[in-house]
Motif scaffolding. Structure first.
Motif, PDB file in Angstrom:
ATOM      1  N   PHE A 315       0.826  -1.212   0.000  1.00  0.00           N
ATOM      2  CA  PHE A 315       0.000   0.000   0.000  1.00  0.00           C
ATOM      3  C   PHE A 315       0.858   1.258   0.000  1.00  0.00           C
ATOM      4  CE2 PHE A 315      -2.014   3.497   2.237  1.00  0.00           C
ATOM      5  CZ  PHE A 315      -3.245   3.576   1.614  1.00  0.00           C
ATOM      6  N   PHE A 316       0.463   2.207  -0.859  1.00  0.00           N
ATOM      7  CA  PHE A 316       1.127   3.510  -0.893  1.00  0.00           C
ATOM      8  C   PHE A 316       0.127   4.551  -1.369  1.00  0.00           C
ATOM      9  CE2 PHE A 316       3.500   6.920  -3.023  1.00  0.00           C
ATOM     10  CZ  PHE A 316       4.379   7.276  -2.005  1.00  0.00           C
ATOM     11  N   ASN A 317       0.145   5.716  -0.740  1.00  0.00           N
ATOM     12  CA  ASN A 317      -0.727   6.814  -1.184  1.00  0.00           C
ATOM     13  C   ASN A 317      -0.232   8.125  -0.600  1.00  0.00           C
ATOM     14  OD1 ASN A 317      -3.097   7.750  -2.612  1.00  0.00           O
ATOM     15  ND2 ASN A 317      -3.946   8.228  -0.604  1.00  0.00           N
ATOM     16  N   THR A 318       0.001   9.080  -1.478  1.00  0.00           N
ATOM     17  CA  THR A 318       0.366  10.423  -1.042  1.00  0.00           C
ATOM     18  C   THR A 318      -0.192  11.403  -2.062  1.00  0.00           C
ATOM     19  OG1 THR A 318       2.174  11.777  -0.179  1.00  0.00           O
ATOM     20  CG2 THR A 318       2.584  10.627  -2.248  1.00  0.00           C
ATOM     21  N   HIS A 319       0.081  12.688  -1.884  1.00  0.00           N
ATOM     22  CA  HIS A 319      -0.421  13.654  -2.856  1.00  0.00           C
ATOM     23  C   HIS A 319       0.303  13.469  -4.186  1.00  0.00           C
ATOM     24  CE1 HIS A 319      -1.318  17.477  -4.841  1.00  0.00           C
ATOM     25  NE2 HIS A 319      -2.379  17.518  -4.052  1.00  0.00           N
ATOM     26  N   PRO A 320      -0.415  13.435  -5.317  1.00  0.00           N
ATOM     27  CA  PRO A 320       0.225  13.135  -6.602  1.00  0.00           C
ATOM     28  C   PRO A 320       1.236  14.166  -7.059  1.00  0.00           C
ATOM     29  CG  PRO A 320      -2.066  13.821  -6.921  1.00  0.00           C
ATOM     30  CD  PRO A 320      -1.883  13.609  -5.456  1.00  0.00           C
ATOM     31  N   TRP A 321       1.224  15.370  -6.488  1.00  0.00           N
ATOM     32  CA  TRP A 321       2.223  16.362  -6.852  1.00  0.00           C
ATOM     33  C   TRP A 321       3.479  16.270  -5.981  1.00  0.00           C
ATOM     34  CZ3 TRP A 321      -0.336  21.807  -7.867  1.00  0.00           C
ATOM     35  CH2 TRP A 321      -1.266  21.686  -8.906  1.00  0.00           C
ATOM     36  N   LEU A 322       3.417  15.532  -4.873  1.00  0.00           N
ATOM     37  CA  LEU A 322       4.513  15.562  -3.904  1.00  0.00           C
ATOM     38  C   LEU A 322       5.127  14.192  -3.607  1.00  0.00           C
ATOM     39  CD1 LEU A 322       3.070  18.066  -1.253  1.00  0.00           C
ATOM     40  CD2 LEU A 322       4.829  18.513  -2.966  1.00  0.00           C
ATOM     41  N   PRO A 323       5.260  13.306  -4.602  1.00  0.00           N
ATOM     42  CA  PRO A 323       5.952  12.053  -4.297  1.00  0.00           C
ATOM     43  C   PRO A 323       7.461  12.203  -4.324  1.00  0.00           C
ATOM     44  CG  PRO A 323       5.307  12.054  -6.583  1.00  0.00           C
ATOM     45  CD  PRO A 323       4.794  13.351  -5.995  1.00  0.00           C
ATOM     46  N   GLY A 324       7.960  13.370  -4.782  1.00  0.00           N
ATOM     47  CA  GLY A 324       9.388  13.560  -4.999  1.00  0.00           C
ATOM     48  C   GLY A 324      10.275  13.274  -3.800  1.00  0.00           C
ATOM     49  N   PRO A 325      10.003  13.865  -2.619  1.00  0.00           N
ATOM     50  CA  PRO A 325      10.868  13.579  -1.476  1.00  0.00           C
ATOM     51  C   PRO A 325      10.905  12.099  -1.110  1.00  0.00           C
ATOM     52  CG  PRO A 325       9.533  15.519  -1.050  1.00  0.00           C
ATOM     53  CD  PRO A 325       9.010  14.916  -2.318  1.00  0.00           C
ATOM     54  N   ILE A 326       9.767  11.417  -1.257  1.00  0.00           N
ATOM     55  CA  ILE A 326       9.741   9.979  -0.937  1.00  0.00           C
ATOM     56  C   ILE A 326      10.544   9.209  -1.968  1.00  0.00           C
ATOM     57  CG2 ILE A 326       8.253   7.986  -0.536  1.00  0.00           C
ATOM     58  CD1 ILE A 326       6.036   9.904   0.256  1.00  0.00           C
ATOM     59  N   TYR A 327      10.372   9.517  -3.241  1.00  0.00           N
ATOM     60  CA  TYR A 327      11.174   8.869  -4.274  1.00  0.00           C
ATOM     61  C   TYR A 327      12.666   9.079  -4.003  1.00  0.00           C
ATOM     62  CZ  TYR A 327       7.747   7.357  -7.798  1.00  0.00           C
ATOM     63  OH  TYR A 327       6.769   6.685  -8.481  1.00  0.00           O
ATOM     64  N   ALA A 328      13.049  10.307  -3.652  1.00  0.00           N
ATOM     65  CA  ALA A 328      14.459  10.618  -3.442  1.00  0.00           C
ATOM     66  C   ALA A 328      15.035   9.825  -2.274  1.00  0.00           C
ATOM     67  CB  ALA A 328      14.626  12.121  -3.198  1.00  0.00           C
ATOM     68  N   LEU A 329      14.342   9.833  -1.152  1.00  0.00           N
ATOM     69  CA  LEU A 329      14.870   9.137   0.022  1.00  0.00           C
ATOM     70  C   LEU A 329      14.872   7.633  -0.181  1.00  0.00           C
ATOM     71  CD1 LEU A 329      13.264  11.229   2.913  1.00  0.00           C
ATOM     72  CD2 LEU A 329      15.511  11.458   1.871  1.00  0.00           C
ATOM     73  N   VAL A 330      13.808   7.094  -0.782  1.00  0.00           N
ATOM     74  CA  VAL A 330      13.757   5.648  -1.012  1.00  0.00           C
ATOM     75  C   VAL A 330      14.832   5.231  -2.014  1.00  0.00           C
ATOM     76  CG1 VAL A 330      12.342   3.791  -1.984  1.00  0.00           C
ATOM     77  CG2 VAL A 330      11.346   5.395  -0.367  1.00  0.00           C
ATOM     78  N   ALA A 331      15.047   6.042  -3.065  1.00  0.00           N
ATOM     79  CA  ALA A 331      16.094   5.725  -4.038  1.00  0.00           C
ATOM     80  C   ALA A 331      17.463   5.694  -3.373  1.00  0.00           C
ATOM     81  CB  ALA A 331      16.077   6.753  -5.171  1.00  0.00           C
ATOM     82  N   ASP A 332      17.729   6.655  -2.511  1.00  0.00           N
ATOM     83  CA  ASP A 332      19.007   6.683  -1.808  1.00  0.00           C
ATOM     84  C   ASP A 332      19.151   5.477  -0.882  1.00  0.00           C
ATOM     85  OD1 ASP A 332      21.466   8.364  -0.992  1.00  0.00           O
ATOM     86  OD2 ASP A 332      20.492   7.949   0.922  1.00  0.00           O
ATOM     87  N   LEU A 333      18.078   5.159  -0.144  1.00  0.00           N
ATOM     88  CA  LEU A 333      18.139   4.036   0.780  1.00  0.00           C
ATOM     89  C   LEU A 333      18.267   2.707   0.039  1.00  0.00           C
ATOM     90  CD1 LEU A 333      15.390   5.143   3.339  1.00  0.00           C
ATOM     91  CD2 LEU A 333      17.856   5.093   3.715  1.00  0.00           C
ATOM     92  N   GLU A 334      17.558   2.557  -1.079  1.00  0.00           N
ATOM     93  CA  GLU A 334      17.681   1.322  -1.862  1.00  0.00           C
ATOM     94  C   GLU A 334      19.109   1.158  -2.393  1.00  0.00           C
ATOM     95  OE1 GLU A 334      15.917  -1.218  -2.313  1.00  0.00           O
ATOM     96  OE2 GLU A 334      13.788  -0.745  -2.094  1.00  0.00           O
ATOM     97  N   THR A 335      19.700   2.265  -2.819  1.00  0.00           N
ATOM     98  CA  THR A 335      21.075   2.196  -3.320  1.00  0.00           C
ATOM     99  C   THR A 335      22.034   1.785  -2.224  1.00  0.00           C
ATOM    100  OG1 THR A 335      20.553   3.938  -4.922  1.00  0.00           O
ATOM    101  CG2 THR A 335      22.872   3.493  -4.537  1.00  0.00           C
ATOM    102  N   ARG A 336      21.843   2.321  -1.036  1.00  0.00           N
ATOM    103  CA  ARG A 336      22.694   1.933   0.093  1.00  0.00           C
ATOM    104  C   ARG A 336      22.447   0.480   0.494  1.00  0.00           C
ATOM    105  NH1 ARG A 336      25.018   6.541   2.264  1.00  0.00           N
ATOM    106  NH2 ARG A 336      24.059   8.498   1.562  1.00  0.00           N
ATOM    107  N   HIS A 337      21.178   0.081   0.455  1.00  0.00           N
ATOM    108  CA  HIS A 337      20.842  -1.303   0.810  1.00  0.00           C
ATOM    109  C   HIS A 337      21.467  -2.288  -0.174  1.00  0.00           C
ATOM    110  CE1 HIS A 337      18.496  -4.654   2.366  1.00  0.00           C
ATOM    111  NE2 HIS A 337      18.090  -4.926   1.124  1.00  0.00           N
ATOM    112  N   ALA A 338      21.582  -1.866  -1.443  1.00  0.00           N
ATOM    113  CA  ALA A 338      22.134  -2.760  -2.462  1.00  0.00           C
ATOM    114  C   ALA A 338      23.650  -2.880  -2.381  1.00  0.00           C
ATOM    115  CB  ALA A 338      21.739  -2.256  -3.853  1.00  0.00           C
ATOM    116  N   THR A 339      24.303  -1.995  -1.611  1.00  0.00           N
ATOM    117  CA  THR A 339      25.750  -2.035  -1.482  1.00  0.00           C
ATOM    118  C   THR A 339      26.173  -3.297  -0.743  1.00  0.00           C
ATOM    119  OG1 THR A 339      25.813   0.375  -1.404  1.00  0.00           O
ATOM    120  CG2 THR A 339      27.776  -0.809  -0.652  1.00  0.00           C
ATOM    121  N   LYS A 340      27.041  -4.088  -1.352  1.00  0.00           N
ATOM    122  CA  LYS A 340      27.482  -5.347  -0.752  1.00  0.00           C
ATOM    123  C   LYS A 340      28.714  -5.131   0.123  1.00  0.00           C
ATOM    124  CE  LYS A 340      24.335  -7.535  -3.026  1.00  0.00           C
ATOM    125  NZ  LYS A 340      23.131  -8.019  -2.327  1.00  0.00           N
ATOM    126  N   PRO A 341      28.882  -5.929   1.187  1.00  0.00           N
ATOM    127  CA  PRO A 341      30.105  -5.842   1.985  1.00  0.00           C
ATOM    128  C   PRO A 341      31.334  -6.143   1.125  1.00  0.00           C
ATOM    129  CG  PRO A 341      28.428  -7.139   3.092  1.00  0.00           C
ATOM    130  CD  PRO A 341      27.956  -6.911   1.698  1.00  0.00           C
TER     131      PRO A 341
END
Length: 546
Positions: A315-341
């Motif tokens: 489930f996800f729902n936010t204002h359609p004009w303001l998903p940007g901050p969530i996309y940015a933070l999730v993209a950064d976190l996913e990139t960090r999560h994908a980093t292997k030891p």
């Protein structure tokens, strides 16, 4: 109306609604836009402008928020305008066709949101296989269903409703016509009341009356009152401390791990966040589709990619004009999560044979729970800010200005609405995405909540003054009753004008506003206004100036 015109209008209705799903909610389906477009296609642009403006005023407070299903303006605007032109109805009578059509049209949206649940389930099955193409297909199929659920009813209404409306037009005479005219004239009171309900606080309510009095006594006009309201709001904000929303301080750029190319791709794909909108997951498939190019790049292993896709199809729902901050933070976190030891030799000795021992460095400490927690914690606050700032303030202000021009058959009406609203839309979407990457998790810590509150108060002042001006300008209902006293004929409306011009429209609006504040159902209020207006108009108690 030819079959070709009916097909073209049905396509436009479906596309206008589709644009809300795949193109970022550009407000193409608003009556102030579709009324003139329909009039242009059928060769009667002035009627299209006036009917579109009249319907916009009725539903000026209606918004698609969360899982709500407001009256469908795409169907109502096109059917009301087209059948009015084809059957020779005046704008007030056209509303009696457009409003029921808009209410019935909401069932098409209900069906589309229900059916889209099937496509989200299908997307999950493709996510199990790590198939981004399959998820893309489900998204586009869901959008196609949304398109068809509006386009098909519009076409059927245009083809089948023509004879019915012509029969209605032929029967409108005398008291029946007077009743329909009053019913159409009082319906905008609901839109004004709904808008007031989203803007008003006890301390700001006087600004509504200021706007009303300026319009009623001076003929200042809606645009003039709105501009004056904007200046008053600017002074209000300035005297209370200004609007520097983000506190200035140096901070490490959080988006360094996400390349600029991916950031731009996230921006463009963020417009489609409402795609295949369903009741159970809402924007889940749209959000996932926006993330897919990044996820494919950082998770080359199909198993890892499958896990990432599945966690974003929740489930996800936010204002359609303001998903940007969530996309940015999730993209950064996913990139960090994908980093292997990374294993590197250290200069340590084990004390037994002197061999080097490898240490783990660079291991990511970002867990799946962290990623989901960021999404869950931010979508609600951003939705609240967006709904109040854009659906509750920005869009209604320009709706009112555009509608006031449309009532005068001014060709600029749809442009005055669409252009500034969507300039704000695109700029806000881009800047909030960039702020998310630049400030990272500290973005919301650095927002000055008091400055944000001042900004919202200023916007509400402008909006309330504009609503007051709309009531004092375009709610045209009077009392045509008179009585004889001696040799003089006393007209009640003249007596009321000596007390206060436009007193009856003001009282009707305040009554509806009181009902809305008490939680009365908006559809029941709409029906009550239509029935009450018809009865009082047919009896001659209320009337509409010629």
């Amino acid at each position: 109306m030819s079959v070709g015109q009916a097909l073209l209008l049905a396509f436009i209705a479906g596309f206008a609604y589709f644009s809300r799903r795949f193109m970022g909610d550009l407000f193409l389906e608003r009556a102030i836009v579709l009324g003139p477009v329909t009039g242009l296609i059928l060769g009667d642009l002035p009627t299209g402008l006036v009917v579109g403006a009249s319907l916009e005023l009725i539903f000026i407070g209606a918004a698609d928020i969360g899982g709500s299903v407001p009256p469908n303006l795409a169907i109502g605007s096109i059917l009301g305008t087209a059948l009015a032109i084809d059957s020779g109805l005046d704008p007030g009578q056209a509303l009696l066709v457009a409003v029921p059509a808009a209410l019935l049209g909401s069932f098409g949206e209900l069906l589309a949101k229900a059916v889209s649940s099937v496509f989200v389930t299908g997307a999950e099955r493709y996510a199990d296989r790590g198939s981004t193409r399959g998820i893309t297909a489900m998204l586009h199929l869901g959008n196609l269903v949304h398109f068809l659920c509006i386009a098909v009813p519009t076409y059927l209404g245009l083809v089948l409703g023509n004879d019915v409306v012509r029969g209605l037009a032929d029967s409108i005479r005398g008291p029946v016509g007077d009743g329909l005219a009053v019913a159409g004239a009082v319906l905008p009171a609901l839109g004004f009341a709904l808008l007031m309900n989203t803007l008003v606080t006890t301390s700001l309510l006087p600004f509504f009356f200021i706007g009303f009095l300026l319009a009623a006594y001076t003929g200042f006009g809606v645009l003039g009152v709105a501009l004056l309201g904007a200046m008053i709001a600017a002074l209000w904000i300035s005297r209370k401390g200004g609007i520097r929303l983000v506190r200035a301080e140096s901070d490490e750029e959080a988006g360094a791990l996400v390349p600029k190319k991916d950031q731009r791709r996230l921006f463009w794909r963020s417009f489609a966040v409402q795609s295949a909108f369903s009741f159970d997951r809402m924007q889940a498939i749209g959000f996932t589709w926006g993330m897919m190019p990044l996820l494919k790049r950082i998770y080359p292993d199909r198993t890892d990619l499958s896990a990432a896709l599945k966690r974003h199809l929740t489930f996800f729902n936010t204002h359609p004009w303001l998903p940007g901050p969530i996309y940015a933070l999730v993209a950064d976190l996913e990139t960090r999560h994908a980093t292997k030891p990374v294993k590197q030799p250290a200069e340590k000795k084990d004390g037994v044979n002197g061999s080097a021992v490898a240490d783990d460095i660079g291991a990511s400490d970002v867990s799946v729970q962290t990623i989901q927690g960021v999404k869950g914690s931010l979508m609600g606050p951003l939705a609240g800010v967006g709904d109040s700032a854009f659906h509750g303030t920005l869009r209604p202000i320009f709706s009112g200005i555009g509608a006031s021009l449309g009532m005068q058959a001014n060709l600029l009406a749809p442009l005055i609405f669409l252009v500034p609203v969507n300039i704000v839309h695109v700029v806000v979407r881009w800047l909030t995405l960039k702020a998310g990457f630049r400030l990272g998790s500290r973005l919301f810590e650095r927002i000055d909540q008091s400055a944000l509150r001042r900004l919202m108060e200023g916007a509400s002042i402008t909006g309330l003054m504009g609503v007051g001006a709309l009531v004092g300008t375009w709610l045209v209902v009077n009392v045509p009753l008179s009585y004889i006293e001696g040799k003089a004929t006393i007209k009640l409306q003249e007596m009321l004008d000596h007390i206060m011009p436009k007193l009856v429209p003001l009282l009707i609006t305040l009554l509806v506003f009181w009902l809305v504040r008490r939680g009365a159902n908006a559809v029941l209020i709409l029906i009550g206004l239509a029935v009450g207006g018809f009865a009082l108009g047919a009896l001659g108690v209320l009337g509409v100036p010629s």
